[in-house]
Write an enzyme that holds these catalytic residues in place. Structure first.
Site, short mmCIF file in Angstrom:
data_model
loop_
_atom_site.label_atom_id
_atom_site.label_comp_id
_atom_site.label_asym_id
_atom_site.label_seq_id
_atom_site.Cartn_x
_atom_site.Cartn_y
_atom_site.Cartn_z
N MET A 16 0.82 -1.20 0.00
CA MET A 16 0.00 0.00 0.00
C MET A 16 0.86 1.26 0.00
O MET A 16 0.53 2.24 -0.67
CB MET A 16 -0.95 0.00 1.20
CG MET A 16 -1.97 1.12 1.17
SD MET A 16 -3.01 1.11 -0.32
CE MET A 16 -3.89 -0.42 -0.06
N THR A 102 -5.31 1.35 8.77
CA THR A 102 -4.81 0.20 9.53
C THR A 102 -5.96 -0.67 10.01
O THR A 102 -6.95 -0.17 10.54
CB THR A 102 -3.99 0.69 10.74
OG1 THR A 102 -2.89 1.47 10.27
CG2 THR A 102 -3.48 -0.47 11.57
N ALA A 125 -11.09 4.26 8.65
CA ALA A 125 -12.09 3.35 8.09
C ALA A 125 -11.47 1.98 7.91
O ALA A 125 -10.27 1.86 7.64
CB ALA A 125 -12.61 3.87 6.75
N HIS A 158 -8.56 -12.76 1.32
CA HIS A 158 -7.40 -11.90 1.14
C HIS A 158 -6.15 -12.74 0.86
O HIS A 158 -6.17 -13.96 0.99
CB HIS A 158 -7.15 -11.03 2.38
CG HIS A 158 -8.11 -9.89 2.51
ND1 HIS A 158 -9.33 -10.02 3.15
CD2 HIS A 158 -8.05 -8.61 2.08
CE1 HIS A 158 -9.97 -8.86 3.12
NE2 HIS A 158 -9.22 -7.99 2.47
N LYS A 162 -1.77 -11.56 4.77
CA LYS A 162 -2.58 -10.75 5.68
C LYS A 162 -2.55 -11.37 7.07
O LYS A 162 -2.74 -12.58 7.22
CB LYS A 162 -4.02 -10.63 5.17
CG LYS A 162 -4.87 -9.67 6.00
CD LYS A 162 -6.18 -9.35 5.29
CE LYS A 162 -7.06 -8.42 6.13
NZ LYS A 162 -6.42 -7.11 6.40
N GLY A 168 -10.67 -5.91 8.53
CA GLY A 168 -11.34 -4.70 9.00
C GLY A 168 -12.62 -4.42 8.23
O GLY A 168 -13.61 -3.96 8.80
#
Length: 273
Positions: A16, A102, A125, A158, A162, A168
């Site tokens: 990211m 995060t 978020a 995912h 991860k 999240g």
């Protein structure tokens, strides 16, 4: 605030981080002012552009969060909970926008962000994409329309690197479903199934996590009853959708009063708008 917002990125070497840096460099609406990495990282002291394998960016990777925040208008943070809390203190001290993507933060860790919101604009978020935030709103409305005869299952997938589960985003969707039903997610969440678990409890909101390969992010919310299923789905095929959302949040936060916000505020989807 400078005329062109100065953007600093944490976790510069990560997936990211590099995506964010590339988008900031390609934009004429913002400039890259800082790149942070953890102490001891082999990118420290290097130009972030050349470290990424491209042209020099004129920004040196550092672990000095205080200095980076002092020279920025916004800090974009997709790291880990402990690091995010430390960054929140520095962003608040500098009075800049702190965009937090995060995941894996506990309720206690989220609560510890609260005092910093009195001095900084915090936008947090579980997912920064427009599509996922629309999915959240749809999930809440569908859950409100259907009674507990419809079992709710949040299914997420995912990549195999991860570290937190459920994601999240999955928790954000579960929270939306719980709000739609007028219940607390903590009271109805069903996350662990192994062995002889017995029949599913009516009204529970279940979570299923899949990890494999290079899956960027897939989320289904399934409402299942006798004879039918309703499935709401979002598939991310490029992580730039999350980065673009975070950058949109950073721009939206410029000049905003200190406080705690989320992507629904940024996108004008908040019920208080």
């Amino acid at each position: 605030m400078s005329q062109t917002p100065r953007i600093a990125v944490t976790g510069a070497s990560g997936r990211m981080g590099q995506t964010l840096i590339g988008l900031v460099q390609a934009s004429d609406r913002m400039t890259l002012s800082g790149a942070l990495e953890r102490p001891g990282h082999d990118w420290l002291g290097r130009d972030v552009g050349t470290a990424m394998g491209g042209a020099a960016a004129g920004v040196t990777v550092t672990d000095d969060a205080a200095a980076v925040c002092a020279g920025a208008d916004a800090l974009i943070d997709f790291t880990a909970p402990a690091a995010t809390l430390a960054f929140a203190a520095e962003a608040a001290r500098a009075g800049i926008v702190h965009v937090i993507g995060t995941t894996g933060m506990t309720d206690d860790e989220i609560a510890r962000l609260g005092p910093h919101a009195s001095r900084a604009t915090i936008i947090r978020a579980g997912n920064m994409s427009l599509g996922v935030n629309l999915l959240t709103q749809l999930t809440k409305r569908v859950a409100a329309a259907l009674d507990p005869d419809y079992d709710i299952e949040v299914i997420e997938a995912h990549h195999n690197q991860k570290v937190d589960a459920p994601s999240g985003t999955a928790l954000m969707l579960g929270e939306a479903a719980a709000q739609g039903r007028g219940v607390k997610l903590a009271d109805v969440s069903d996350r662990a199934r192994d062995g002889i678990t017995g029949a599913r409890k009516r009204g529970d909101i279940g979570f299923t996590a899949i990890r494999g390969g290079d899956i960027i992010g897939e989320h289904d919310v399934m409402f299942a009853a006798a004879g039918e299923r309703i499935i709401l789905r979002h598939v991310a095929s490029d992580r730039s959708v999350f980065a673009r959302g975070a950058l949109k949040a950073a721009l939206w936060g410029q000049g905003r009063a200190p406080g705690a916000y989320d992507m629904l505020d940024v996108l004008g989807l908040s019920e208080t708008d």
